[in-house]
Scaffold this motif. Structure first.
Motif, PDB file in Angstrom:
ATOM      1  N   TRP A   3     -46.933  36.611  15.279  1.00 16.46           N
ATOM      2  CA  TRP A   3     -47.502  36.859  13.959  1.00 16.46           C
ATOM      3  C   TRP A   3     -46.394  36.841  12.906  1.00 16.46           C
ATOM      4  O   TRP A   3     -45.300  37.363  13.150  1.00 16.46           O
ATOM      5  CB  TRP A   3     -48.224  38.212  13.921  1.00 16.46           C
ATOM      6  CG  TRP A   3     -49.621  38.129  14.480  1.00 16.46           C
ATOM      7  CD1 TRP A   3     -49.978  37.848  15.770  1.00 16.46           C
ATOM      8  CD2 TRP A   3     -50.848  38.307  13.763  1.00 16.46           C
ATOM      9  NE1 TRP A   3     -51.335  37.843  15.904  1.00 16.46           N
ATOM     10  CE2 TRP A   3     -51.907  38.126  14.686  1.00 16.46           C
ATOM     11  CE3 TRP A   3     -51.156  38.594  12.438  1.00 16.46           C
ATOM     12  CZ2 TRP A   3     -53.254  38.232  14.313  1.00 16.46           C
ATOM     13  CZ3 TRP A   3     -52.490  38.717  12.067  1.00 16.46           C
ATOM     14  CH2 TRP A   3     -53.523  38.520  12.999  1.00 16.46           C
ATOM     15  N   LEU A   4     -46.707  36.242  11.777  1.00 14.60           N
ATOM     16  CA  LEU A   4     -45.786  36.220  10.647  1.00 14.60           C
ATOM     17  C   LEU A   4     -46.021  37.445   9.774  1.00 14.60           C
ATOM     18  O   LEU A   4     -47.171  37.765   9.445  1.00 14.60           O
ATOM     19  CB  LEU A   4     -45.997  34.953   9.810  1.00 14.60           C
ATOM     20  CG  LEU A   4     -45.228  34.874   8.485  1.00 14.60           C
ATOM     21  CD1 LEU A   4     -43.726  34.801   8.733  1.00 14.60           C
ATOM     22  CD2 LEU A   4     -45.704  33.675   7.657  1.00 14.60           C
ATOM     23  N   VAL A   5     -44.944  38.133   9.407  1.00 20.60           N
ATOM     24  CA  VAL A   5     -45.027  39.249   8.467  1.00 20.60           C
ATOM     25  C   VAL A   5     -44.344  38.819   7.182  1.00 20.60           C
ATOM     26  O   VAL A   5     -43.114  38.660   7.133  1.00 20.60           O
ATOM     27  CB  VAL A   5     -44.357  40.521   9.021  1.00 20.60           C
ATOM     28  CG1 VAL A   5     -44.491  41.673   8.020  1.00 20.60           C
ATOM     29  CG2 VAL A   5     -44.961  40.913  10.366  1.00 20.60           C
ATOM     30  N   THR A   6     -45.122  38.583   6.133  1.00 24.58           N
ATOM     31  CA  THR A   6     -44.525  38.295   4.832  1.00 24.58           C
ATOM     32  C   THR A   6     -44.046  39.618   4.247  1.00 24.58           C
ATOM     33  O   THR A   6     -44.716  40.638   4.361  1.00 24.58           O
ATOM     34  CB  THR A   6     -45.532  37.637   3.875  1.00 24.58           C
ATOM     35  OG1 THR A   6     -46.544  38.591   3.525  1.00 24.58           O
ATOM     36  CG2 THR A   6     -46.171  36.405   4.500  1.00 24.58           C
ATOM     37  N   GLY A   7     -42.855  39.605   3.641  1.00 27.11           N
ATOM     38  CA  GLY A   7     -42.298  40.867   3.161  1.00 27.11           C
ATOM     39  C   GLY A   7     -41.812  41.748   4.292  1.00 27.11           C
ATOM     40  O   GLY A   7     -41.724  42.975   4.149  1.00 27.11           O
ATOM     41  N   GLY A   8     -41.459  41.136   5.420  1.00 24.83           N
ATOM     42  CA  GLY A   8     -41.080  41.899   6.602  1.00 24.83           C
ATOM     43  C   GLY A   8     -39.714  42.543   6.540  1.00 24.83           C
ATOM     44  O   GLY A   8     -39.335  43.267   7.465  1.00 24.83           O
ATOM     45  N   ALA A   9     -38.967  42.312   5.449  1.00 21.32           N
ATOM     46  CA  ALA A   9     -37.689  42.992   5.253  1.00 21.32           C
ATOM     47  C   ALA A   9     -37.822  44.175   4.304  1.00 21.32           C
ATOM     48  O   ALA A   9     -36.824  44.804   3.945  1.00 21.32           O
ATOM     49  CB  ALA A   9     -36.633  42.018   4.724  1.00 21.32           C
ATOM     50  N   ALA A  19     -43.630  47.723  14.830  1.00 16.56           N
ATOM     51  CA  ALA A  19     -44.868  48.088  15.514  1.00 16.56           C
ATOM     52  C   ALA A  19     -45.445  46.894  16.274  1.00 16.56           C
ATOM     53  O   ALA A  19     -45.984  47.057  17.377  1.00 16.56           O
ATOM     54  CB  ALA A  19     -45.885  48.621  14.502  1.00 16.56           C
ATOM     55  N   LEU A  20     -45.348  45.707  15.710  1.00 13.06           N
ATOM     56  CA  LEU A  20     -45.788  44.506  16.421  1.00 13.06           C
ATOM     57  C   LEU A  20     -44.984  44.323  17.706  1.00 13.06           C
ATOM     58  O   LEU A  20     -45.547  44.094  18.779  1.00 13.06           O
ATOM     59  CB  LEU A  20     -45.612  43.275  15.530  1.00 13.06           C
ATOM     60  CG  LEU A  20     -46.622  43.068  14.404  1.00 13.06           C
ATOM     61  CD1 LEU A  20     -46.149  41.957  13.471  1.00 13.06           C
ATOM     62  CD2 LEU A  20     -48.003  42.728  14.952  1.00 13.06           C
ATOM     63  N   PRO A  27     -42.878  39.128  16.342  1.00 12.16           N
ATOM     64  CA  PRO A  27     -42.938  38.998  14.885  1.00 12.16           C
ATOM     65  C   PRO A  27     -41.971  37.939  14.377  1.00 12.16           C
ATOM     66  O   PRO A  27     -40.922  37.679  14.971  1.00 12.16           O
ATOM     67  CB  PRO A  27     -42.517  40.389  14.403  1.00 12.16           C
ATOM     68  CG  PRO A  27     -41.606  40.895  15.486  1.00 12.16           C
ATOM     69  CD  PRO A  27     -42.001  40.238  16.764  1.00 12.16           C
ATOM     70  N   VAL A  28     -42.354  37.326  13.260  1.00  6.51           N
ATOM     71  CA  VAL A  28     -41.491  36.437  12.479  1.00  6.51           C
ATOM     72  C   VAL A  28     -41.546  36.945  11.049  1.00  6.51           C
ATOM     73  O   VAL A  28     -42.609  37.357  10.570  1.00  6.51           O
ATOM     74  CB  VAL A  28     -41.979  34.977  12.538  1.00  6.51           C
ATOM     75  CG1 VAL A  28     -41.109  34.077  11.667  1.00  6.51           C
ATOM     76  CG2 VAL A  28     -42.000  34.472  13.966  1.00  6.51           C
ATOM     77  N   VAL A  45     -35.205  39.109  15.783  1.00  4.57           N
ATOM     78  CA  VAL A  45     -36.457  38.703  15.136  1.00  4.57           C
ATOM     79  C   VAL A  45     -36.159  37.545  14.191  1.00  4.57           C
ATOM     80  O   VAL A  45     -35.297  37.672  13.314  1.00  4.57           O
ATOM     81  CB  VAL A  45     -37.094  39.873  14.358  1.00  4.57           C
ATOM     82  CG1 VAL A  45     -38.284  39.390  13.534  1.00  4.57           C
ATOM     83  CG2 VAL A  45     -37.540  40.972  15.319  1.00  4.57           C
ATOM     84  N   PRO A  46     -36.830  36.406  14.336  1.00  7.26           N
ATOM     85  CA  PRO A  46     -36.584  35.284  13.432  1.00  7.26           C
ATOM     86  C   PRO A  46     -36.827  35.690  11.982  1.00  7.26           C
ATOM     87  O   PRO A  46     -37.869  36.273  11.662  1.00  7.26           O
ATOM     88  CB  PRO A  46     -37.596  34.231  13.890  1.00  7.26           C
ATOM     89  CG  PRO A  46     -37.896  34.583  15.311  1.00  7.26           C
ATOM     90  CD  PRO A  46     -37.826  36.072  15.376  1.00  7.26           C
TER      91      PRO A  46
END
Length: 325
Positions: A3-9, A19-20, A27-28, A45-46
């Motif tokens: 799954w891609l998390v936008t704003g993951g930083a 959590a993923l 996660p990406v 994590v990419p």
């Protein structure tokens, strides 16, 4: 499953990423670091540094990593500032969401969890906010989040009869606090917890804006929910979408009871060991007495629960802020 998390930083996004991973989902992250921190992204994590406004970049990220779904956390999240910067807010939150949806359609990605906001309700005149309450956003930020929900709805309708129908849900919440990892802290210059922490670290006295509201102790009552609980709900929503299970279009991640600003201040002094008496300042225009949301639907479908006491929330946030130096 990826799954891609936008704003993951960012503060919330980085918790979602962890959590993923804890749930066995890869996660990406894509983040432009306008308010996030590269150090918040776990090693291994990419991480794609860039803006969600770049459709080619988002689409390439989805394809390269074989993404199954998107948790869309990225956005300009400052409601007060959005009044002074409406065009920037709409660009980041409305156009950004449109681009993410367009990239998903092009890449054949059909699941999205949208990080929305209780700001879509504005200042409701009821003590307990439910999902079906009329939406009357009071800021460009709240409007932009509501438009985002509309876009998900409309794209879902448009693709319903196709081979790749969009499956989506939106999670609405108020004040996210605390930390589940001391390497992640809330660095917002506008949120209550970091404002109090910074005041205490600087030897200053935190402020309460108004103590004559119609509440038990005279100070505003609001929803405060732990970021760990928020992140967990995003993951369950993603899992339900991926499994093809039924979900509601939107869920409130509410506390049901709320906490007053005075209760927060008392916990701050108790947990930090720094004794202080808050300075009472005049009310801020437009601040209602109480806004608290129910979390009943989310409890039913997303295993939503408030698993942290007010002292837990303060302690975890304080430890993370002190660890940051």
């Amino acid at each position: 499953m990826t799954w891609l998390v936008t704003g993951g930083a960012g503060y919330i996004g980085a918790h979602v990423v962890r959590a993923l991973a804890a749930a066995g989902i890869d996660p990406v992250v894509i983040d432009d670091l306008s308010s996030g921190h590269a150090s918040f992204v776990p090693e291994g994590v990419p991480f794609v540094e860039g803006t969600i406004l770049d459709q080619a970049l988002v689409e390439d990220t989805l394809r390269t990593h074989g993404v199954e779904g998107v948790i869309h956390v990225a956005g300009f999240k400052y409601a007060g500032v959005s009044v002074q910067r409406p065009l920037h807010t709409y660009e980041q939150n409305v156009e950004g969401t449109r681009v993410v949806l367009a990239a998903m359609a092009a890449a054949g990605v059909t699941n999205i969890v949208f990080s929305s906001s209780a700001a879509v309700y504005g200042t409701p005149d009821v003590p307990l906010v439910t999902e079906d309450l009329p939406k009357r956003p009071a800021s460009p930020y709240g409007e932009s989040k509501l438009i985002g929900e509309w876009m998900l709805r409309d794209q879902g309708v448009a693709t319903a009869g196709s081979s790749q129908p969009l499956r989506h849900t939106s999670l609405r919440y108020f004040n996210v606090v605390g930390s589940s990892d001391t390497s992640i802290y809330d660095s917002s210059p506008h949120n209550l917890f970091p404002l109090v922490f910074e005041a205490l670290l600087a030897g200053n006295t935190p402020k309460i804006f108004g103590d004559d509201y119609d509440t038990p102790d005279g100070t505003n009552v609001r929803d405060y929910v732990h970021v760990g609980d928020i992140a967990a709900a995003h993951v369950v929503a993603a899992q339900r979408l991926a499994a093809g299970e039924q979900v509601e279009p939107a869920y409130n991640l509410g506390s049901q009871n709320g906490l007053s600003v005075r209760e927060i201040m008392d916990a701050m002094a108790r947990v930090t060991g720094i004794a202080f008496e808050p300075e009472i300042s005049p009310r801020r225009p437009g601040d209602p007495d109480r806004i608290v949301a129910t979390g009943e639907l989310a409890a039913r479908d997303l295993d939503w629960a408030n698993r942290f006491s007010v002292d837990d929330m303060v302690r975890s946030g304080w430890e993370a802020r002190r660890a940051a130096g």
